[in-house]
Design an enzyme around this catalytic site. Sequence first.
Site, PDB file in Angstrom:
ATOM      1  N   SER A 146       0.876  -1.175   0.000  1.00  0.00           N
ATOM      2  CA  SER A 146       0.000   0.000   0.000  1.00  0.00           C
ATOM      3  C   SER A 146       0.904   1.212   0.000  1.00  0.00           C
ATOM      4  CB  SER A 146      -0.849  -0.003   1.275  1.00  0.00           C
ATOM      5  OG  SER A 146      -1.454   1.263   1.483  1.00  0.00           O
ATOM      6  N   TYR A 159      -1.912  -1.381  10.345  1.00  0.00           N
ATOM      7  CA  TYR A 159      -1.878  -1.466   8.878  1.00  0.00           C
ATOM      8  C   TYR A 159      -0.553  -0.918   8.338  1.00  0.00           C
ATOM      9  CZ  TYR A 159      -3.885  -1.127   4.130  1.00  0.00           C
ATOM     10  OH  TYR A 159      -4.149  -1.256   2.786  1.00  0.00           O
TER      11      TYR A 159
HETATM   12  P1  NAD Z   1     -11.422  -6.181  -0.060  1.00  0.00           P
HETATM   13  O1  NAD Z   1     -12.002  -6.099   1.308  1.00  0.00           O
HETATM   14  O2  NAD Z   1     -12.252  -5.835  -1.245  1.00  0.00           O
HETATM   15  O3  NAD Z   1     -10.821  -7.629  -0.319  1.00  0.00           O
HETATM   16  C1  NAD Z   1     -10.076  -8.291   0.640  1.00  0.00           C
HETATM   17  C2  NAD Z   1      -9.982  -9.753   0.263  1.00  0.00           C
HETATM   18  O4  NAD Z   1      -9.239 -10.418   1.289  1.00  0.00           O
HETATM   19  C3  NAD Z   1     -11.342 -10.439   0.181  1.00  0.00           C
HETATM   20  O5  NAD Z   1     -11.313 -11.412  -0.830  1.00  0.00           O
HETATM   21  C4  NAD Z   1     -11.460 -11.101   1.552  1.00  0.00           C
HETATM   22  O6  NAD Z   1     -12.329 -12.220   1.574  1.00  0.00           O
HETATM   23  C5  NAD Z   1     -10.026 -11.509   1.770  1.00  0.00           C
HETATM   24  N1  NAD Z   1      -9.702 -11.762   3.165  1.00  0.00           N
HETATM   25  C6  NAD Z   1      -9.859 -10.938   4.230  1.00  0.00           C
HETATM   26  N2  NAD Z   1      -9.467 -11.565   5.352  1.00  0.00           N
HETATM   27  C7  NAD Z   1      -9.040 -12.810   4.979  1.00  0.00           C
HETATM   28  C8  NAD Z   1      -8.515 -13.921   5.668  1.00  0.00           C
HETATM   29  N3  NAD Z   1      -8.352 -13.911   6.980  1.00  0.00           N
HETATM   30  N4  NAD Z   1      -8.208 -15.018   4.962  1.00  0.00           N
HETATM   31  C9  NAD Z   1      -8.396 -15.061   3.619  1.00  0.00           C
HETATM   32  N5  NAD Z   1      -8.884 -14.029   2.910  1.00  0.00           N
HETATM   33  C10 NAD Z   1      -9.196 -12.931   3.587  1.00  0.00           C
HETATM   34  O7  NAD Z   1     -10.114  -5.276   0.022  1.00  0.00           O
HETATM   35  P2  NAD Z   1      -9.164  -4.650  -1.101  1.00  0.00           P
HETATM   36  O8  NAD Z   1      -9.275  -3.181  -0.991  1.00  0.00           O
HETATM   37  O9  NAD Z   1      -9.353  -5.316  -2.423  1.00  0.00           O
HETATM   38  O10 NAD Z   1      -7.753  -5.017  -0.478  1.00  0.00           O
HETATM   39  C11 NAD Z   1      -6.884  -5.981  -1.034  1.00  0.00           C
HETATM   40  C12 NAD Z   1      -5.460  -5.651  -0.628  1.00  0.00           C
HETATM   41  O11 NAD Z   1      -5.098  -4.375  -1.153  1.00  0.00           O
HETATM   42  C13 NAD Z   1      -5.263  -5.555   0.890  1.00  0.00           C
HETATM   43  O12 NAD Z   1      -4.036  -6.123   1.249  1.00  0.00           O
HETATM   44  C14 NAD Z   1      -5.246  -4.059   1.134  1.00  0.00           C
HETATM   45  O13 NAD Z   1      -4.510  -3.722   2.273  1.00  0.00           O
HETATM   46  C15 NAD Z   1      -4.573  -3.581  -0.122  1.00  0.00           C
HETATM   47  N6  NAD Z   1      -4.808  -2.167  -0.422  1.00  0.00           N
HETATM   48  C16 NAD Z   1      -6.063  -1.684  -0.614  1.00  0.00           C
HETATM   49  C17 NAD Z   1      -6.239  -0.341  -0.899  1.00  0.00           C
HETATM   50  C18 NAD Z   1      -7.590   0.270  -1.150  1.00  0.00           C
HETATM   51  O14 NAD Z   1      -7.671   1.503  -1.233  1.00  0.00           O
HETATM   52  N7  NAD Z   1      -8.646  -0.506  -1.293  1.00  0.00           N
HETATM   53  C19 NAD Z   1      -5.137   0.500  -0.973  1.00  0.00           C
HETATM   54  C20 NAD Z   1      -3.877  -0.025  -0.763  1.00  0.00           C
HETATM   55  C21 NAD Z   1      -3.723  -1.362  -0.491  1.00  0.00           C
END
Ligand code: NAD
Length: 264
Positions: A146, A159
């Site tokens: 991130s 985080y």
């Molecule tokens: P999201 O909530 O849409 O998806 C998260 C995914 O992780 C889902 O498929 C969920 O089922 C799975 N998950 C959560 N806990 C779990 C567990 N214990 N075991 C297995 N699967 C699990 O979130 P997202 O925004 O798509 O985030 C995905 C990644 O991107 C994360 O690592 C997040 O930190 C990172 N990220 C997101 C953003 C943003 O703005 N959305 C920005 C930077 C980084």
Amino acid sequence: MLNRPLSGKAALVTGSTSGIGLGIAHALAAQGADILFNGFGDAALIEQLQQQTASVHGVNTAYHGADMSKPEEIEAMMKEATAHFGGVDILVNNAGIQHVANIEDFPTDRWDAIIAINLSSAFHTTRLALPYMQQKNWGRIINIASVHGLVASAGKSAYVAAKHGLIGLTKVTALENAHTGITCNAICPGWVLTPLVQKQVDARAAQDNIPLEQAKKALLMEKQPSGEFVTPEDLGAMAVFLCSPAANQVRGAAWNMDGGWAAQ
Ligand code: NAD
């Protein structure tokens, strides 16, 4: 659909039932990679997701519901990957959660869960995936960190700590395999409008008593100079690039795709 760049490669994308992971899984499948999905969600919808990906892209798909906070479930998933695909050629460590609170109020169980899911799970999948990649002398490990792996925001101690740690793990993995065909890199997204961020939009709207659209803009304008969300498709294209021969010497990078956030 033969002879696509990733035909014959198997990709495990953790947390691919939603958001960024799903976008990356689709992008890799479009290049011919077989996909092992992971993540939580409704069983029938996950089955549909697998079948649609398989039929649209002409690839093999499978699913394992390992809870990424549990090392023994991660081991079971990696064994299934071996049984199903022979091993994992492309590992995308993407599963992640968020919790926002100041340190003195931060629930200790949320700290432990964030470190386990956002950081330690990548150590476990990586250590279990590497022997197969080393045997083949080819592999791609992509850690979805991130912009919070590069800079901090108040209220996000666990985080930010996990994502900075993930970038450290990325660099060590890259160095230990620098003389091989295995690369490891991190992608550092800014705001992406997924369920993880929607919760923060909802909290902002409730806290400031403003409409959701205004809360979205407020979140963006605070941090992301472009004023636009990054999309799962943008991130999928970046992952495809990192899997390409053009990225053979991209090793240990933490590549931000953040609308200018970290440039400030
Ligand atoms: P999201 O909530 O849409 O998806 C998260 C995914 O992780 C889902 O498929 C969920 O089922 C799975 N998950 C959560 N806990 C779990 C567990 N214990 N075991 C297995 N699967 C699990 O979130 P997202 O925004 O798509 O985030 C995905 C990644 O991107 C994360 O690592 C997040 O930190 C990172 N990220 C997101 C953003 C943003 O703005 N959305 C920005 C930077 C980084």
